[in-house]
Every structure is written in structure tokens, then in C-alpha cells.
Write an enzyme that holds these catalytic residues in place. Structure first.
Site, mmCIF file in Angstrom:
data_model
loop_
_atom_site.group_PDB
_atom_site.id
_atom_site.type_symbol
_atom_site.label_atom_id
_atom_site.label_comp_id
_atom_site.label_asym_id
_atom_site.label_seq_id
_atom_site.Cartn_x
_atom_site.Cartn_y
_atom_site.Cartn_z
ATOM 1 N N CYS A 68 0.794 -1.226 0.000
ATOM 2 C CA CYS A 68 0.000 0.000 0.000
ATOM 3 C C CYS A 68 0.827 1.276 0.000
ATOM 4 O O CYS A 68 0.483 2.237 -0.694
ATOM 5 C CB CYS A 68 -0.981 0.001 1.169
ATOM 6 S SG CYS A 68 -0.221 0.136 2.812
ATOM 7 N N HIS A 108 -2.278 1.006 7.064
ATOM 8 C CA HIS A 108 -2.712 0.925 5.667
ATOM 9 C C HIS A 108 -2.904 2.328 5.109
ATOM 10 O O HIS A 108 -3.633 3.143 5.689
ATOM 11 C CB HIS A 108 -4.007 0.120 5.539
ATOM 12 C CG HIS A 108 -4.473 -0.015 4.116
ATOM 13 N ND1 HIS A 108 -3.664 -0.528 3.123
ATOM 14 C CD2 HIS A 108 -5.647 0.326 3.513
ATOM 15 C CE1 HIS A 108 -4.316 -0.512 1.976
ATOM 16 N NE2 HIS A 108 -5.514 0.010 2.183
ATOM 17 N N ASP A 123 -8.181 3.690 -3.282
ATOM 18 C CA ASP A 123 -7.232 2.734 -2.718
ATOM 19 C C ASP A 123 -6.869 1.703 -3.784
ATOM 20 O O ASP A 123 -7.687 0.854 -4.137
ATOM 21 C CB ASP A 123 -7.854 2.040 -1.500
ATOM 22 C CG ASP A 123 -6.893 1.088 -0.808
ATOM 23 O OD1 ASP A 123 -5.739 0.953 -1.261
ATOM 24 O OD2 ASP A 123 -7.309 0.469 0.189
#
Length: 270
Positions: A68, A108, A123
């Protein structure tokens, strides 16, 4: 800064370079189809360098994927270069965790993007449950994508992202709406890439989502979740894992990965 020509070539984008919702949707679909989710460098004790130069060398030019902090930092720079307003956020991952599990740190990286006057959750770095489209930052609105149905359940200070799967609504992560600064991600990245309790330090995993299916690898278990079809699972040997990493996830497999691959292949079925 980011080389937009190189990035667009990497993901196959040929549309208008403008800060429009249609461009955001197109990029959000293409990115996870072209750039796999993976964290193999954590298993090789290389650490993860999230500086822009290192991320671009790896994800754009190096035939690699990332996790991420790499994926969404790259995507944020691309969107900013196109003129979008982008804000970095952080989330506590709850995916595959039991309901009574202790709260995890916010490790995250996600994004809030303003497009055409609305706030969107963006995302492109969440493995096998990655979004393939931006979601409106609105509570309790069921939002379909090509692969899954999502909703954002309100919690103090943010939202829980939930996805509808076979058991029902499953929490993916709790995202705080408090903006982050780069140092927040440096600290979180250091933890996830080096701490012995981080699952990235012990698990071989990869994810890729195309218009046809979601593909996931965990240790030696390869899962395909096709749109409109039933998921399939396959147990792979070391040669099979190497082939899948190269041919399905599009990774430039290195000889130094072989010990990691062989350890994953020896994982008992579970």
C-alpha cells in the site's frame, strides 16, 4: 514529480489527462490490473523504500509490484500531477481478523480525492480486496464495483469499509479521516516491513485484479475469483508458484526469490 508518460504506458492508459471523475475511474481500474500487490522484498530482508525515486524505479520501470505505501503513494503523485486534490489517510486493517481481535495500528495507506466537487475514497493497494473504482465518502451507501459491493459504515472519526462476500458484510479496514503527513507513512512502513509480528515478514502473498477476475496467492495457495463465477483454489509446488508470480502477477521473478518460494511451497494445506 512522476513521469506520467511512463506510468500511463505501464498501466495502459490512453485517455484524457484531466482531473475528471471519468479519468479517476479509468486509472483506478487500470492500476490494480497492471501493477500487482506484493511484498516480496520484506521476505528478502531488503526493506521497503517508499521514496518517490525508489517507488518509480520498482513499480513503473522495474517490472515489480508493491504494497500500500508504494502503490498509493505513486497513485497520489499521479493524481496530483493531473490536478486532483489528494489527501493521505491511514486505516486499521480488519480483513480476515476475528471480530474480537485487538485493534491493529494504522498501517494501511489510503487516499481521499476530490473529484467534481465530491470526496472519494481511493485505494489501489489492498491486495485481494483492492478497490477497482473510487467510492463516495458517504455513510451506508451500497456502492457496486465490477468485482464487489462495498459500503462505508460510520465510526467515530471515520468509516469502516465493508465488502459483501459469502458470509455477509465483512470489514476490510477502519479509515480515519484525520490527514496524514509523510512521516506517518515512513513510520508505518518501517513497522510493516521490518517488525517480526508483521505478516509481510512471514507470508508470501500477491494479488492482482483484472476485468475478468481477482487473483490471489498466499503461501502456496492460488485463488481465482472470476466475475460471475465460483472461486477456485489450487495448491502449487515451487515451480508452479514461480510460474504464477511471473505469468499471472506479471512480476520480474529473480533467482534470489527461490528460497522464499520453496518455503512457501512447503506450507501444509490449510
Amino acid at each position: 514529480m512522476v513521469d506520467l508518460d511512463a506510468y500511463f504506458s505501464r498501466i495502459g492508459f490512453v485517455g484524457p489527462r484531466q482531473a475528471s471523475l471519468s479519468t479517476l475511474r479509468a486509472l483506478h481500474a487500470l492500476h490494480p490490473a497492471a501493477i500487482a500487490f506484493e511484498a516480496i522484498d520484506c521476505l528478502l530482508d531488503r526493506g521497503i523504500d517508499i521514496s518517490p525515486a525508489a517507488v518509480d524505479a520498482k513499480l513503473i520501470h522495474g517490472g515489480r509490484g508493491g504494497y500500500c505505501f508504494e502503490q498509493n503513494s505513486l497513485f497520489a503523485r499521479v493524481l496530483t500531477a493531473l490536478g486532483f486534490e489528494v489527501e493521505g489517510l491511514a486505516a486499521r486493517v480488519r480483513w480476515n481478523a476475528p471480530p474480537d481481535a485487538p485493534a491493529q495500528p494504522r498501517t494501511h495507506h489510503v487516499l481521499k480525492v476530490i473529484a467534481e466537487g465530491e470526496d472519494w475514497l481511493v485505494d489501489v493497494g489492498f491486495g485481494g480486496c483492492v478497490l477497482t473504482a473510487p467510492l463516495r465518502l458517504q455513510p451506508d451507501l451500497e456502492q457496486p464495483t465490477d468485482h464487489d459491493l462495498y459500503r462505508l459504515a460510520p465510526i467515530p472519526g471515520g468509516y469502516t469499509l465493508e465488502v459483501l462476500r459469502e458470509p455477509g458484510w465483512v470489514p476490510a479496514y477502519d479509515v480515519s479521516l484525520t490527514p496524514c503527513v509523510p512521516r506517518d507513512y515512513e513510520m508505518a512502513n518501517w513497522f510493516t516491513s521490518t517488525h517480526p509480528t508483521s505478516h509481510f515478514r512471514s507470508n508470501l502473498l500477491a494479488g492482482r485484479t483484472t476485468p475478468q477476475a481477482r487473483y490471489g496467492l498466499l503461501f502456496n495457495r492460488f485463488t481465482t475469483r472470476p466475475i460471475g463465477g465460483k472461486p477456485t483454489k489450487e495448491i502449487l509446488d515451487a515451480d508452479g508458484i514461480e510460474t504464477i508470480l511471473r505469468d499471472v502477477f506479471g512480476l520480474a521473478v529473480e533467482p534470489s526469490w527461490r528460497p522464499v518460494i520453496e518455503r512457501a511451497a512447503a506450507t501444509p494445506p490449510g
